[in-house]
Enzyme design. Structure first.
Site, short mmCIF file in Angstrom:
data_model
loop_
_atom_site.label_atom_id
_atom_site.label_comp_id
_atom_site.label_asym_id
_atom_site.label_seq_id
_atom_site.Cartn_x
_atom_site.Cartn_y
_atom_site.Cartn_z
N ASP A 23 -22.73 -81.66 -43.10
CA ASP A 23 -23.85 -82.36 -42.46
C ASP A 23 -24.95 -81.34 -42.20
O ASP A 23 -24.69 -80.19 -41.88
CB ASP A 23 -23.35 -82.97 -41.14
CG ASP A 23 -24.39 -83.82 -40.45
OD1 ASP A 23 -25.38 -83.26 -39.95
OD2 ASP A 23 -24.21 -85.06 -40.37
N HIS B 3 -21.10 -83.82 -33.31
CA HIS B 3 -21.83 -83.24 -32.17
C HIS B 3 -21.10 -83.44 -30.84
O HIS B 3 -21.48 -82.83 -29.83
CB HIS B 3 -23.23 -83.86 -32.06
CG HIS B 3 -24.14 -83.50 -33.19
ND1 HIS B 3 -24.32 -82.20 -33.61
CD2 HIS B 3 -24.92 -84.28 -33.99
CE1 HIS B 3 -25.18 -82.19 -34.63
NE2 HIS B 3 -25.55 -83.43 -34.88
N HIS C 243 -26.93 -80.91 -39.82
CA HIS C 243 -27.02 -80.42 -38.45
C HIS C 243 -25.75 -79.65 -38.09
O HIS C 243 -24.67 -79.95 -38.60
CB HIS C 243 -27.22 -81.59 -37.48
CG HIS C 243 -28.41 -82.44 -37.84
ND1 HIS C 243 -28.29 -83.72 -38.33
CD2 HIS C 243 -29.73 -82.16 -37.81
CE1 HIS C 243 -29.50 -84.21 -38.57
NE2 HIS C 243 -30.38 -83.28 -38.27
N ASP D 261 -27.31 -86.03 -44.54
CA ASP D 261 -28.66 -85.80 -44.07
C ASP D 261 -29.25 -84.50 -44.62
O ASP D 261 -30.41 -84.19 -44.33
CB ASP D 261 -28.73 -85.83 -42.55
CG ASP D 261 -27.49 -85.29 -41.88
OD1 ASP D 261 -26.69 -84.62 -42.55
OD2 ASP D 261 -27.31 -85.55 -40.68
#
Length: 371
Positions: A182, A145, A184, A270
């Site tokens: 991931d 991120h 996200h 995740d």
């Protein structure tokens, strides 16, 4: 020749200070109570490392000692202003929050962040030079991120991008692919390489989970990088079948089209069915299948040069088994089975649903723009 699989871990990775709230920092006026198990607490990755050891898998791995990344390494992908902010917050007596209001940088946190990015570099170096066949960097804090100029989403420095830039600028690699599974969106990785065709970025993630305003199919890169950014935003509830279909019809064909000299996997867990920060349904068996697909692809397109770099994952119970499944795929030796399979395997996700397929099929034609 025997296969040598590297493994990066450092005790300081389990010392990352994520703060005292469950997600937001404790705040009396907002009645957010202190919590000593932040959702992003490093204990999850410590448990992953301990399963690697107690399962006996460590006996089939070659330890790789992480070395701290330098400012020069960080500045290949981040601005001097961002680096200065991380240094400032890290130097405060109790650290402080980054600009997103969620990411806590604890006192001395930059030391661990350097070590995390440096662990990714060290593993990449050993794989590119042929000292290792492949490897897994179980590092912390995560990175995907972190944009060129902003620390966010529990990420300080963009570790996969730091490693990719090192491979390009120091090791002479011309084309790198970063595949981020991931759950996200890998918004930071996308931001860093958006106008650069020398790094193909692919993110498969839950649609509008985090960040909620990025990761859409029409975000394809710009200028010289147009066509070299692929997003696969899956709907909530997507499981093993949807992920495998996306890899078989988009990710693997895109890698074969691009022909990278190195593949870096942003390996977040995740997307697992028990994760508290997403709503997808991948099991350890699913992650194992994805790992096998990219390993086979790497053997075909880049002489097996592929490294796995830890990103997120917030279930302290299930992340260790998902991670172990991937590492066992790398070594080819199964030491411990998924203890949760009888439970989570019956919860669904092994059938590709029509609405999942329709989303993935929208991305497939975009591969033709990769040259």
């Amino acid at each position: 020749m025997s296969k040598k699989v590297g493994y990066v871990w450092n005790t300081l990775y389990s010392w990352v200070d994520t703060g005292t709230g469950g997600l937001l920092s404790a705040n009396l006026s907002a009645r957010i109570q202190p919590s000593y198990q932040h959702l992003a607490h490093p204990d999850t990755k410590r448990r992953f490392n301990e399963l690697v050891h107690t399962s006996g898998q460590i006996d089939h791995l070659t330890p790789v000692q992480a070395k701290a990344a330098t400012d020069e390494d960080i500045l290949r992908v981040h601005t001097a202003e961002m680096l200065a902010q991380v240094k400032h917050l890290s130097g405060l007596p109790t650290g402080g929050l980054a600009g997103d209001g969620v990411t806590n940088i604890g006192n001395g946190g930059i030391e661990i962040a350097y070590l995390s990015a440096g662990g990714a570099i060290e593993l990449t170096k050993k794989v590119v030079t042929g000292e290792l066949s492949t490897g897994y960097a179980l590092i912390n804090p995560p990175g995907h991120h972190a944009t060129r100029n902003e620390t966010m989403g529990f990420c300080y420095f963009n570790n996969t991008s730091v490693a990719a830039a090192y491979a390009k600028d120091v090791l002479g690699v011309k084309r790198v692919a970063i595949v981020d599974w991931d759950v996200h969106h890998g918004n930071g990785t996308q931001d860093i390489w958006y106008a650069d065709a020398s790094v193909l970025t692919i993110s498969i993630h839950q649609d509008r989970c985090f960040p909620p305003n990025s990761g859409f199919i029409d975000e394809r890169g710009e200028s010289a990088g147009f066509g070299y950014n692929l997003n696969i935003p899956l709907p909530p509830g997507s499981g093993n079948a949807a992920y495998q279909y996306a890899f078989e019809t988009v990710v693997i064909p895109a890698l074969k089209q691009y022909q990278p000299e190195l593949i870096i996997i942003g390996s977040g867990f995740d997307a697992n069915i028990l994760d508290p920060l997403a709503r997808t349904m991948v099991t350890a068996k699913g992650f194992k299948a994805l790992a096998q697909l990219v390993l086979d692809c790497a053997d075909e397109v880049c002489d097996g040069k592929i490294v796995f770099v830890q990103e997120g994952g917030y279930s302290p119970h299930y992340v260790p088994f998902c991670g172990l499944a991937v590492i066992q795929t790398l070594t080819g030796v199964e030491t411990v089975a998924d203890a949760f399979e009888d439970i989570v395997g019956a919860m669904g996700g092994d059938k590709l649903l029509d609405h999942e397929k329709q989303i993935i099929d929208q991305v497939t034609p975009l591969i033709q723009d990769i040259l």
